[in-house]
Design an enzyme around this catalytic site. Sequence first.
Site, mmCIF file in Angstrom:
data_model
loop_
_atom_site.group_PDB
_atom_site.id
_atom_site.type_symbol
_atom_site.label_atom_id
_atom_site.label_comp_id
_atom_site.label_asym_id
_atom_site.label_seq_id
_atom_site.Cartn_x
_atom_site.Cartn_y
_atom_site.Cartn_z
ATOM 1 N N GLY A 51 0.832 -1.176 0.122
ATOM 2 C CA GLY A 51 -0.075 0.008 -0.014
ATOM 3 C C GLY A 51 1.003 0.918 0.020
ATOM 4 O O GLY A 51 0.432 2.261 -0.830
ATOM 5 N N ASP A 110 -6.433 3.256 9.400
ATOM 6 C CA ASP A 110 -7.795 2.920 9.298
ATOM 7 C C ASP A 110 -8.198 2.272 10.809
ATOM 8 O O ASP A 110 -8.437 2.934 11.797
ATOM 9 C CB ASP A 110 -8.016 1.411 8.235
ATOM 10 C CG ASP A 110 -9.467 1.143 8.052
ATOM 11 O OD1 ASP A 110 -10.373 2.150 8.016
ATOM 12 O OD2 ASP A 110 -9.836 -0.063 7.879
ATOM 13 N N LYS A 138 -8.353 7.610 8.364
ATOM 14 C CA LYS A 138 -9.859 7.534 8.421
ATOM 15 C C LYS A 138 -10.317 7.278 9.784
ATOM 16 O O LYS A 138 -10.215 6.266 10.624
ATOM 17 C CB LYS A 138 -10.295 6.210 7.737
ATOM 18 C CG LYS A 138 -11.138 6.228 6.564
ATOM 19 C CD LYS A 138 -11.548 4.839 6.303
ATOM 20 C CE LYS A 138 -11.152 4.323 4.947
ATOM 21 N NZ LYS A 138 -11.702 2.999 4.721
HETATM 22 P P1 IMP Z 1 -5.649 -0.795 9.841
HETATM 23 O O1 IMP Z 1 -4.814 -2.113 10.513
HETATM 24 O O2 IMP Z 1 -7.075 -0.912 9.973
HETATM 25 O O3 IMP Z 1 -5.367 0.322 10.275
HETATM 26 O O4 IMP Z 1 -5.687 -1.167 8.263
HETATM 27 C C1 IMP Z 1 -4.343 -0.525 7.549
HETATM 28 C C2 IMP Z 1 -4.417 -1.492 6.199
HETATM 29 O O5 IMP Z 1 -5.720 -1.647 5.715
HETATM 30 C C3 IMP Z 1 -3.707 -0.184 5.382
HETATM 31 O O6 IMP Z 1 -2.540 -0.345 5.111
HETATM 32 C C4 IMP Z 1 -4.497 -0.576 3.893
HETATM 33 O O7 IMP Z 1 -3.566 -1.514 3.283
HETATM 34 C C5 IMP Z 1 -5.636 -1.321 4.341
HETATM 35 N N1 IMP Z 1 -6.830 -0.386 3.925
HETATM 36 C C6 IMP Z 1 -7.709 0.291 5.230
HETATM 37 N N2 IMP Z 1 -8.524 1.007 4.687
HETATM 38 C C7 IMP Z 1 -8.459 0.896 3.188
HETATM 39 C C8 IMP Z 1 -9.166 1.606 2.092
HETATM 40 O O8 IMP Z 1 -10.182 2.308 2.273
HETATM 41 N N3 IMP Z 1 -8.852 1.059 0.895
HETATM 42 C C9 IMP Z 1 -7.861 0.337 0.807
HETATM 43 N N4 IMP Z 1 -6.903 -0.014 1.585
HETATM 44 C C10 IMP Z 1 -7.456 0.189 2.955
HETATM 45 MG MG MG Z 2 -1.557 -1.711 3.685
#
Ligand code: IMP
Ligand code: MG
Length: 188
Positions: A51, A110, A138
């Site tokens: 990402g 996220d 987010k």
């Molecule tokens: P977290 O551990 O939930 O904060 O997720 C982080 C990872 O989820 C990011 O590095 C992204 O790879 C993926 N991710 C979270 N939200 C999105 C989105 O809206 N679009 C695409 N990938 C996302």
């Molecule tokens: Mg990622």
Amino acid sequence: MSAKKGAPELKHLDHILVTPSAIKRRVAALAVQLNADYIDKDMMVVAIVNGALIFTADLLRQLSIPLRLDCLRASSYHDGTKAAGEPRIIDQMKLDVRDQHVLLVDDILDTGKTLAAVARLIKSKGATSVKTCVLLDKTARREVPFEADYVGFGIPNEFVVGYGLDFNERYRHLPCIGVLKPKYYGGK
Ligand code: IMP
Ligand code: MG
């Protein structure tokens, strides 16, 4: 040479949240901040791929401080738009982070689980400092308390693609950040 056409996948977007020029301006501003904050430090950038790939590539080329780059791969997604379970680190970094000033770079913050877990891991390996830089935040989706030190854009609670972000490994190459039409991610 024929005129350059945009990627056909751009038509899969319902709307654009961040344009290429807004991204460019914001990445430049983040670089100014990082160049100042790390002026007397030897920085180790750790990009969470895939990402963070495109964001990291653009950001690093505007940094004028000494740095080294490594990558790690974390996964919590299983072919969908919702994170499933705890993040797993599936590809470790090669460089030793002991006594280093580490800047973790990711595409989006996220739930916060990925960065919280990776930051914890890097601190446990003896890094002097661990800071985080994300292109998107987010905040509405946070499940663990975590704030990034450097944030490109705060965005609403929508699943986004482009500029490194994917849906099932597609759309990473789009130059903007946008929201898919529901039919492309299996929604209504
Ligand atoms: P977290 O551990 O939930 O904060 O997720 C982080 C990872 O989820 C990011 O590095 C992204 O790879 C993926 N991710 C979270 N939200 C999105 C989105 O809206 N679009 C695409 N990938 C996302
Ligand atoms: Mg990622």
